[in-house]
Design an enzyme around this catalytic site. Sequence first.
Site, PDB file in Angstrom:
ATOM      1  N   LYS A  44      53.751  60.991  -3.705  1.00  0.00           N
ATOM      2  CA  LYS A  44      53.919  60.258  -4.966  1.00  0.00           C
ATOM      3  C   LYS A  44      52.944  59.081  -5.025  1.00  0.00           C
ATOM      4  CE  LYS A  44      57.568  57.444  -2.912  1.00  0.00           C
ATOM      5  NZ  LYS A  44      59.032  57.249  -2.789  1.00  0.00           N
ATOM      6  N   ARG A 138      71.078  53.814  -6.841  1.00  0.00           N
ATOM      7  CA  ARG A 138      69.822  53.823  -7.578  1.00  0.00           C
ATOM      8  C   ARG A 138      69.738  55.187  -8.231  1.00  0.00           C
ATOM      9  NH1 ARG A 138      64.156  53.618  -4.244  1.00  0.00           N
ATOM     10  NH2 ARG A 138      64.831  55.752  -3.852  1.00  0.00           N
ATOM     11  N   TYR A 266      40.877  28.383  -9.674  1.00  0.00           N
ATOM     12  CA  TYR A 266      41.892  27.893 -10.622  1.00  0.00           C
ATOM     13  C   TYR A 266      42.836  26.914  -9.955  1.00  0.00           C
ATOM     14  CZ  TYR A 266      40.607  31.548 -13.973  1.00  0.00           C
ATOM     15  OH  TYR A 266      39.942  32.339 -14.863  1.00  0.00           O
ATOM     16  N   MET A 314      41.593  37.351 -10.950  1.00  0.00           N
ATOM     17  CA  MET A 314      41.714  38.757 -11.350  1.00  0.00           C
ATOM     18  C   MET A 314      40.619  39.627 -10.738  1.00  0.00           C
ATOM     19  SD  MET A 314      41.852  40.423 -15.154  1.00  0.00           S
ATOM     20  CE  MET A 314      43.264  39.444 -15.663  1.00  0.00           C
TER      21      MET A 314
HETATM   22  C1  LIG Z   1      59.368  57.542  -1.493  1.00  0.00           C
HETATM   23  C2  LIG Z   1      60.462  58.432  -1.029  1.00  0.00           C
HETATM   24  C3  LIG Z   1      60.425  58.999   0.252  1.00  0.00           C
HETATM   25  C4  LIG Z   1      59.369  58.631   1.261  1.00  0.00           C
HETATM   26  O1  LIG Z   1      59.782  57.466   1.906  1.00  0.00           O
HETATM   27  P1  LIG Z   1      58.916  56.832   3.104  1.00  0.00           P
HETATM   28  O2  LIG Z   1      59.785  55.764   3.618  1.00  0.00           O
HETATM   29  O3  LIG Z   1      57.655  56.351   2.482  1.00  0.00           O
HETATM   30  O4  LIG Z   1      58.695  57.938   4.066  1.00  0.00           O
HETATM   31  C5  LIG Z   1      61.424  59.879   0.604  1.00  0.00           C
HETATM   32  N1  LIG Z   1      62.412  60.189  -0.262  1.00  0.00           N
HETATM   33  C6  LIG Z   1      62.497  59.650  -1.490  1.00  0.00           C
HETATM   34  C7  LIG Z   1      63.618  60.040  -2.376  1.00  0.00           C
HETATM   35  C8  LIG Z   1      61.532  58.745  -1.910  1.00  0.00           C
HETATM   36  O5  LIG Z   1      61.615  58.201  -3.138  1.00  0.00           O
END
Ligand SMILES: *Cc1c(COP(=O)(O)O)cnc(C)c1O
Length: 380
Positions: A44, A138, A266, A314
């Site tokens: 992801k 969640r 800044y 930035m």
């Molecule tokens: C992001 C995610 C993972 C991976 O987690 P890591 O700690 O990066 O290995 C596994 N399961 C779900 C549901 C996630 O959202």
Amino acid sequence: MSALAMAVERRPSDSELTIDLSAVAANARTFSSIAGGELMAVVKANGFGHGAVPVARTVLANGATRLGVTTIEEALELRNAGIDAPILSWLNTPDAEFRLAQRRNIAISVPSTTHLAAITASAPGAVVHLHLDTGMARDGAPPDEWAQLCQSARRAELKGLVRVDGVMGHLACAQDPGTHTAQMGRIRFKWGLRVARTAGLRPKDLHLAGTVATVVDPKTHYTMSRIGVGLAGVDPTGSVVLRPALRLVTPIVSTRTVRAGTGVGYDHTWTAPRSTTLGLLPVGYADGLPRSASNRAEVQINGRRCPVVGRISMDMTVVDLGDAVGVGAGTPAIVFGPGAQGEPTVAEWARWSDTIEHEILTGLGPRLHRTVLPDLGVWA
Ligand SMILES: *Cc1c(COP(=O)(O)O)cnc(C)c1O
């Protein structure tokens, strides 16, 4: 590769993010030996900032058997690149493109009966994994909705509307397996599997562990581990030797000598305590260097650490070169790398920014030119 990087030819003077796939490959092999069951590589967020497609290809050649992503759109990017490994997508609204997902052989996680109804209506025959909330509050079905979700899924399965291949959970507090919350997560998952079986389901893919749980708690392994940040070379437990894959190098744009008392950047959050030489780097928080690392971070120039002074803005960061000789416009500054030559690491940037490495990795901006170094194989 960002659209910007494709549109503009790279010049030697540009900031460059290098992704070493042989490091990713080594990490995949490490986790496929640690995980008790299959290895699902979580790619992801553009493969934790490393490039979803190249990372997916690399890990599939080094022990991973499946891919995990959040949205169907992320899954389609992998399919469109020609990757045909099993993919699971676990974060979708009920009006998501389930039919398209099913046609492209993408399995879907189901966190609620609302999602299940949407899937059976729009994508009959879809392969699904039921998602139980094992303590995150969640995503995933709350425990008091779980039995109903399992029963509805079983009814749909009997009608041929879905095939329930898996059950998943996710642990909120995996770090210390002995704590009450970690134990509650494991107990809840075990309970969820019993409820699913009682409803008549026979899921074969049972997965609870991410990187941390996979490393510290074999009781969470079941048939598969979902490994994300570990493949990027980050072990939040500090107990596994992994290889960071990213290196960010940027050239000094210009230097200037300032007098003692000169305010920099800044709000003048740094004032030169002595006469010194400053170097300007063409990267800032739009490129993923957190503003919160201002006056704390360091870069490496000609083998020496130089402090970031004043606010990171930035597009720009100023460093104090001190009395460095032979440093000028065009001299490369290593923002971070694996750390083998004393350069700053992503872990240090995370500390300087009061965050975790995940946020640094996934925050790297599209303006950085990306160069992918191929995996040279097991013996590299
Ligand atoms: C992001 C995610 C993972 C991976 O987690 P890591 O700690 O990066 O290995 C596994 N399961 C779900 C549901 C996630 O959202």
